[in-house]
Design a protein around this motif. Structure first.
Motif, PDB file in Angstrom:
ATOM      1  N   ALA A  94       0.821  -1.207   0.000  1.00 22.88           N
ATOM      2  CA  ALA A  94       0.000   0.000   0.000  1.00 22.88           C
ATOM      3  C   ALA A  94       0.858   1.261   0.000  1.00 22.88           C
ATOM      4  O   ALA A  94       0.592   2.215  -0.751  1.00 22.88           O
ATOM      5  N   LEU A  95       1.893   1.288   0.827  1.00 23.89           N
ATOM      6  CA  LEU A  95       2.738   2.480   0.928  1.00 23.89           C
ATOM      7  C   LEU A  95       3.541   2.707  -0.339  1.00 23.89           C
ATOM      8  O   LEU A  95       3.630   3.832  -0.848  1.00 23.89           O
ATOM      9  N   PHE A  96       4.111   1.660  -0.890  1.00 17.56           N
ATOM     10  CA  PHE A  96       4.950   1.782  -2.082  1.00 17.56           C
ATOM     11  C   PHE A  96       4.119   2.273  -3.275  1.00 17.56           C
ATOM     12  O   PHE A  96       4.548   3.161  -4.034  1.00 17.56           O
ATOM     13  N   VAL A  97       2.941   1.713  -3.447  1.00 16.94           N
ATOM     14  CA  VAL A  97       2.102   2.103  -4.581  1.00 16.94           C
ATOM     15  C   VAL A  97       1.631   3.543  -4.437  1.00 16.94           C
ATOM     16  O   VAL A  97       1.638   4.326  -5.403  1.00 16.94           O
ATOM     17  N   GLN A  98       1.235   3.941  -3.230  1.00 15.94           N
ATOM     18  CA  GLN A  98       0.755   5.308  -3.030  1.00 15.94           C
ATOM     19  C   GLN A  98       1.854   6.333  -3.271  1.00 15.94           C
ATOM     20  O   GLN A  98       1.608   7.396  -3.835  1.00 15.94           O
ATOM     21  N   LEU A  99       3.061   6.025  -2.854  1.00 20.44           N
ATOM     22  CA  LEU A  99       4.147   6.995  -2.977  1.00 20.44           C
ATOM     23  C   LEU A  99       4.700   7.084  -4.386  1.00 20.44           C
ATOM     24  O   LEU A  99       5.115   8.153  -4.840  1.00 20.44           O
ATOM     25  N   PHE A 100       4.719   5.965  -5.106  1.00 21.69           N
ATOM     26  CA  PHE A 100       5.400   5.938  -6.398  1.00 21.69           C
ATOM     27  C   PHE A 100       4.469   5.583  -7.559  1.00 21.69           C
ATOM     28  O   PHE A 100       4.925   5.146  -8.610  1.00 21.69           O
ATOM     29  N   GLN A 101       3.159   5.803  -7.379  1.00 26.12           N
ATOM     30  CA  GLN A 101       2.202   5.431  -8.422  1.00 26.12           C
ATOM     31  C   GLN A 101       2.495   6.082  -9.774  1.00 26.12           C
ATOM     32  O   GLN A 101       2.505   5.400 -10.799  1.00 26.12           O
ATOM     33  N   PRO A 102       2.736   7.403  -9.857  1.00 26.20           N
ATOM     34  CA  PRO A 102       2.986   8.010 -11.179  1.00 26.20           C
ATOM     35  C   PRO A 102       4.208   7.418 -11.867  1.00 26.20           C
ATOM     36  O   PRO A 102       4.172   7.101 -13.061  1.00 26.20           O
ATOM     37  N   PHE A 103       5.288   7.264 -11.097  1.00 30.27           N
ATOM     38  CA  PHE A 103       6.492   6.710 -11.707  1.00 30.27           C
ATOM     39  C   PHE A 103       6.267   5.271 -12.153  1.00 30.27           C
ATOM     40  O   PHE A 103       6.687   4.870 -13.249  1.00 30.27           O
ATOM     41  N   LEU A 104       5.599   4.475 -11.316  1.00 31.01           N
ATOM     42  CA  LEU A 104       5.383   3.070 -11.649  1.00 31.01           C
ATOM     43  C   LEU A 104       4.516   2.927 -12.894  1.00 31.01           C
ATOM     44  O   LEU A 104       4.761   2.061 -13.741  1.00 31.01           O
ATOM     45  N   SER A 105       3.494   3.790 -13.027  1.00 27.03           N
ATOM     46  CA  SER A 105       2.646   3.731 -14.218  1.00 27.03           C
ATOM     47  C   SER A 105       3.445   4.049 -15.466  1.00 27.03           C
ATOM     48  O   SER A 105       3.311   3.381 -16.506  1.00 27.03           O
ATOM     49  N   THR A 106       4.298   5.057 -15.377  1.00 24.84           N
ATOM     50  CA  THR A 106       5.145   5.410 -16.512  1.00 24.84           C
ATOM     51  C   THR A 106       6.126   4.296 -16.837  1.00 24.84           C
ATOM     52  O   THR A 106       6.361   3.965 -18.009  1.00 24.84           O
ATOM     53  N   PHE A 107       6.693   3.694 -15.782  1.00 20.84           N
ATOM     54  CA  PHE A 107       7.671   2.621 -15.977  1.00 20.84           C
ATOM     55  C   PHE A 107       7.030   1.405 -16.652  1.00 20.84           C
ATOM     56  O   PHE A 107       7.560   0.850 -17.612  1.00 20.84           O
ATOM     57  N   VAL A 108       5.857   0.995 -16.174  1.00 14.39           N
ATOM     58  CA  VAL A 108       5.176  -0.164 -16.753  1.00 14.39           C
ATOM     59  C   VAL A 108       4.771   0.128 -18.191  1.00 14.39           C
ATOM     60  O   VAL A 108       4.870  -0.740 -19.072  1.00 14.39           O
ATOM     61  N   ALA A 109       4.306   1.360 -18.446  1.00 19.92           N
ATOM     62  CA  ALA A 109       3.926   1.714 -19.817  1.00 19.92           C
ATOM     63  C   ALA A 109       5.117   1.635 -20.757  1.00 19.92           C
ATOM     64  O   ALA A 109       4.996   1.187 -21.907  1.00 19.92           O
ATOM     65  N   SER A 110       6.292   2.056 -20.266  1.00 29.09           N
ATOM     66  CA  SER A 110       7.483   1.986 -21.119  1.00 29.09           C
ATOM     67  C   SER A 110       7.860   0.548 -21.431  1.00 29.09           C
ATOM     68  O   SER A 110       8.345   0.251 -22.523  1.00 29.09           O
ATOM     69  N   LEU A 111       7.637  -0.370 -20.472  1.00 31.33           N
ATOM     70  CA  LEU A 111       7.936  -1.774 -20.729  1.00 31.33           C
ATOM     71  C   LEU A 111       7.006  -2.351 -21.789  1.00 31.33           C
ATOM     72  O   LEU A 111       7.411  -3.153 -22.629  1.00 31.33           O
ATOM     73  N   ASP A 181       9.076  14.352   1.112  1.00 31.17           N
ATOM     74  CA  ASP A 181      10.388  14.327   0.464  1.00 31.17           C
ATOM     75  C   ASP A 181      10.655  13.023  -0.243  1.00 31.17           C
ATOM     76  O   ASP A 181      11.614  12.918  -0.999  1.00 31.17           O
ATOM     77  N   VAL A 182       9.875  11.982   0.062  1.00 25.22           N
ATOM     78  CA  VAL A 182      10.126  10.673  -0.522  1.00 25.22           C
ATOM     79  C   VAL A 182       9.435  10.608  -1.877  1.00 25.22           C
ATOM     80  O   VAL A 182       8.312  10.149  -2.011  1.00 25.22           O
ATOM     81  N   VAL A 183      10.081  11.119  -2.907  1.00 26.49           N
ATOM     82  CA  VAL A 183       9.534  11.134  -4.259  1.00 26.49           C
ATOM     83  C   VAL A 183      10.596  10.626  -5.195  1.00 26.49           C
ATOM     84  O   VAL A 183      11.798  10.777  -4.951  1.00 26.49           O
ATOM     85  N   PRO A 184      10.219  10.014  -6.282  1.00 28.66           N
ATOM     86  CA  PRO A 184      11.212   9.526  -7.236  1.00 28.66           C
ATOM     87  C   PRO A 184      11.953  10.669  -7.879  1.00 28.66           C
ATOM     88  O   PRO A 184      11.399  11.736  -8.133  1.00 28.66           O
ATOM     89  N   SER A 185      13.219  10.452  -8.163  1.00 30.35           N
ATOM     90  CA  SER A 185      14.029  11.441  -8.845  1.00 30.35           C
ATOM     91  C   SER A 185      13.770  11.366 -10.340  1.00 30.35           C
ATOM     92  O   SER A 185      13.190  10.417 -10.857  1.00 30.35           O
ATOM     93  N   ASP A 186      14.259  12.380 -11.055  1.00 26.70           N
ATOM     94  CA  ASP A 186      14.083  12.406 -12.496  1.00 26.70           C
ATOM     95  C   ASP A 186      14.815  11.262 -13.142  1.00 26.70           C
ATOM     96  O   ASP A 186      15.890  10.871 -12.724  1.00 26.70           O
ATOM     97  N   SER A 187      14.253  10.726 -14.184  1.00 29.81           N
ATOM     98  CA  SER A 187      14.885   9.648 -14.934  1.00 29.81           C
ATOM     99  C   SER A 187      15.390  10.191 -16.244  1.00 29.81           C
ATOM    100  O   SER A 187      14.909  11.192 -16.769  1.00 29.81           O
ATOM    101  N   GLY A 188      16.355   9.499 -16.784  1.00 27.46           N
ATOM    102  CA  GLY A 188      16.906   9.903 -18.071  1.00 27.46           C
ATOM    103  C   GLY A 188      15.948   9.663 -19.196  1.00 27.46           C
ATOM    104  O   GLY A 188      16.085  10.242 -20.272  1.00 27.46           O
ATOM    105  N   ALA A 189      14.938   8.825 -19.025  1.00 25.07           N
ATOM    106  CA  ALA A 189      14.045   8.485 -20.120  1.00 25.07           C
ATOM    107  C   ALA A 189      12.737   9.261 -20.056  1.00 25.07           C
ATOM    108  O   ALA A 189      12.173   9.609 -21.076  1.00 25.07           O
ATOM    109  N   THR A 190      12.237   9.497 -18.840  1.00 25.18           N
ATOM    110  CA  THR A 190      10.931  10.145 -18.687  1.00 25.18           C
ATOM    111  C   THR A 190      11.014  11.151 -17.552  1.00 25.18           C
ATOM    112  O   THR A 190      11.608  10.889 -16.524  1.00 25.18           O
ATOM    113  N   THR A 191      10.410  12.312 -17.749  1.00 26.94           N
ATOM    114  CA  THR A 191      10.366  13.333 -16.715  1.00 26.94           C
ATOM    115  C   THR A 191       9.179  13.055 -15.806  1.00 26.94           C
ATOM    116  O   THR A 191       8.039  13.010 -16.258  1.00 26.94           O
TER     117      THR A 191
END
Length: 669
Positions: A94-111, A181-191
């Motif tokens: 629950a905690l991981f998904v709530q905190l990193f949902q936008p990044f995870l959605s972008t990551f899965v879409a890229s896969l 403060d616990v947010v994903p950092s910028d990635s080289g592939a997706t902002t």
């Protein structure tokens, strides 16, 4: 504690992982790791209904986030009963998904884009810097784990049943105030849209607060006059006086939610003591208390011998007590357990018959049982005494007492007298001095310690090791108890202590390198570890191998077969049964079944060699005073000698038994 935790994508990409021990880290990176076995044996084959998998001593649990194709996996040793694993998985998910949902959605879409053939999936995955993106997840994970471990510990102490933590409640419990403060950092592939992530985190916190759920573990209980915000009501409650009062009491240890610093760890380390001498390290292990100088044995003809156990008899001999009792005629005294009253029944000049001896033998049996002799053995001893006295003519009081005492003493002595040599050191040196062909290496002398749970096998093994080191022998301890938690660590502490004691042959001051531990961890085949240890000892010129085994009950046939396998595979020179001096009838049952199982299962293993118990070590001897009947019971059952008795908590608390001393203790009133 946990061994491994990981978060990965179903495609095999590991987003985050944590190993808690070096061994777990090596295991996790190998192809035979429990996580890899889980994927291969359960997930791929679809056998994942129970969400629990066991492999090589590990238990693995997992949970899915199907819309994001994530797998949360926790692995731990199967023998540990970790009740919080399910709650941990749900809270992490629950905690991981709530905190990193936008990044995870972008990551899965890229896969999914890469799977169409435009870009290779692996190459796409490598463009993401997971270490940077999830750099603050480690701290949140530690908070979640610590909170659940503390909750489980409190539940064990109180033995109260609490309701399970709901995933959202778990987040509310461990979510720190600076979770923004616990947010994903910028990635080289997706902002990544940081503002969107921040809004999601804040919305989560607001929603949880709106539900009014208390923060577990952090809730303040404001009682009258005890809260932090309460004010002193009198002069005696002023902060200054409170501080002066507290300064007089013992300072309490500080416990907090933050990770301890090096200075905190040093302040909590009580295993060392300061040594002010400039020629020594700042801290050395305080192992001097592990050797009782008054209990040290003697050196005779270059051989270090442990002390004899001596029975502390009273000032008045038992013979004189018996004589006085006979003359005073205390036949009718109710204390039938005393031998003085037992023998006092035999009066007058006559030929003894079975009827004459019957009440006396009953009193003697009660006396033996009070000395902790097993009932079965007491009956047999009385039968032997009866056979030697029936038809014998006795005259005066003295001759009656003397005849009965001599018969009983002879019976006890005959039982306790060893049928084989108890000189273990002689056996060791005889084998080590045997001539071998030039192409064959010298075989070490091996001793296997067996017994039921909790009798002190590891502790008394270390005492025997100390005695061997004192006699100049190099000892390898094989940790073949691969079941009990802490068994390997316990032996590791003993090896460290023995190496630091500064003892060597005949009191020399160099024991470094004379004691080593051979271990392969937990959940392994004990017979295989023992075989490897003996080979290691042979290749590295060790003299003796002491094999520690897991405790087991005598009625557990699978475990007894496993023990027989260890014996038949390695053919140790001695098999020593370790038993307690406190047991009576149970000692007979334990020894009979251990000896019988070893003989039956070892002979049925295909080698054709039948092996049984070769000797005994009786522990906790200092707790029984003159109730030493366990020695009589054990020796009677096997016909094998008692090699040593343990009588204390230091390495020097090992004694040899003399038959005369044991007989004297049993006959004493």
């Amino acid at each position: 504690m946990l061994d491994h935790c990981s978060i990965s994508h179903r495609g095999g990409i590991v987003l985050w992982s944590r190993s808690f021990t070096p061994a777990a880290e090596q295991t996790a990176s190998s192809s035979s790791s429990p996580v890899n076995s889980l994927i291969r044996d359960a997930l791929i084959e679809g056998r994942n209904a129970e969400n629990k998998y066991e492999k090589d001593g590990y238990a693995v649990k997992w949970t899915f986030v199907n819309n994001l194709e994530l797998i949360f996996v926790v692995a731990y040793q199967r023998i540990l009963q970790l009740t919080y694993v399910d709650e941990l998985l749900e809270a992490l998910k629950a905690l991981f998904v709530q905190l990193f949902q936008p990044f995870l959605s972008t990551f899965v879409a890229s896969l999914h884009v890469s799977s169409t053939g435009k870009v290779a999936a692996v190459n796409t995955a490598t463009t993401w810097d997971f270490t940077k993106i999830f750099e603050k997840w480690d701290r949140l994970f530690d908070d979640v784990l610590r909170g659940l471990e503390n909750k489980a510990a409190q539940e064990r102490k109180s033995r109260l049943k609490h309701t399970s933590i709901h995933p959202e409640t778990a987040i509310d419990t461990i979510l720190p105030s600076d979770a923004d403060d616990v947010v994903p950092s910028d990635s080289g592939a997706t902002t990544v849209d940081e503002e969107q992530i921040a809004r999601n985190v804040q919305a989560l916190k607001n929603r949880l607060k709106a539900r009014g759920r208390p923060i577990a573990g952090g809730r303040r209980r404001l009682e009258a006059g005890s809260g932090r915000d309460s004010l002193p009501t009198s002069d005696s409650d002023t902060p200054t006086k409170q501080k002066s009062k507290k300064s007089k009491t013992k300072a309490q240890r500080k416990w907090g939610d933050e990770a301890p610093t090096e200075s905190d760890m040093a302040s909590l380390d009580f295993s060392y003591v300061d040594v002010p001498s400039p020629n020594t390290p700042a801290k050395v292990a305080d192992v001097t208390a592990l050797v009782d100088q008054s209990s040290l044995g003697i050196v005779k003809d270059g051989i270090y011998e442990v002390k004899d156990w001596e029975f502390a008899s009273t000032s008045e001999s038992s013979s004189s007590v018996l004589t006085q009792a006979l003359h005073k005629g205390k036949e009718e005294k109710s204390s039938a357990g005393l031998l003085s009253n037992v023998f006092a029944r035999l009066t007058g000049s006559k030929v003894l018959t079975q009827d004459d001896l019957k009440p006396v033998l009953e009193g003697m049996k009660q006396h033996l049982m009070k000395k902790n002799v097993a009932k079965e053995i007491a009956d047999k001893v009385c039968e032997g005494v009866s056979e030697s006295l029936v038809g014998k003519k006795v005259g005066s009081f003295q001759s009656t007492s003397s005849a009965f005492r001599q018969a009983l003493s002879s019976s006890l002595t005959q039982i306790l007298t060893p049928k084989t040599s108890t000189d273990l050191l002689l056996s060791i040196r005889t084998k080590l001095s045997s001539h071998f062909p030039s192409s064959q290496q010298r075989e070490p002398y091996s001793i296997t310690f067996v017994g039921v749970n909790g009798v002190g096998k590891s502790t008394n093994l270390s005492k025997v090791c100390f005695w061997l080191v004192q006699n100049g022998l190099r000892v390898l301890i094989a940790a073949c108890d691969t079941f009990r938690s802490g068994a390997v660590e316990q032996l590791r502490v003993h090896v460290r202590n023995l190496s630091m004691l500064g003892v060597g042959p005949n009191g020399a001051t160099d024991s470094k390198g004379r004691v080593e531990l051979y271990e392969k961890g937990y959940g392994k085949d004990a017979a295989g570890i023992a075989k490897e240890a003996i080979s290691f000892a042979r290749d590295n010129d060790f003299d003796v191998v002491l094999i520690d085994t897991a405790g087991r009950m005598q009625d557990n046939e699978p475990l007894m077969r496993a023990l027989a396998k260890l014996v038949s595979t390695n053919n140790p020179d001695k098999i020593l049964f370790v038993g307690e001096a406190l047991v009576g009838n149970e000692a007979v049952d334990q020894l009979k079944k251990f000896d019988r199982a070893l003989r039956d299962f070892s002979s049925a293993s295909g080698t054709g060699k039948e092996r049984g118990i070769d000797g005994m070590i009786v522990t906790k001897w200092d707790t029984v005073d003159d109730k030493v009947g366990a020695a009589l019971s054990m020796t009677y059952v096997t016909g094998q000698p008692i090699v040593f008795v343990g009588c204390g908590q230091t390495y020097t608390d090992l004694r040899q038994l003399r038959v005369s001393n044991v007989v004297q203790a049993i006959l004493s009133d």
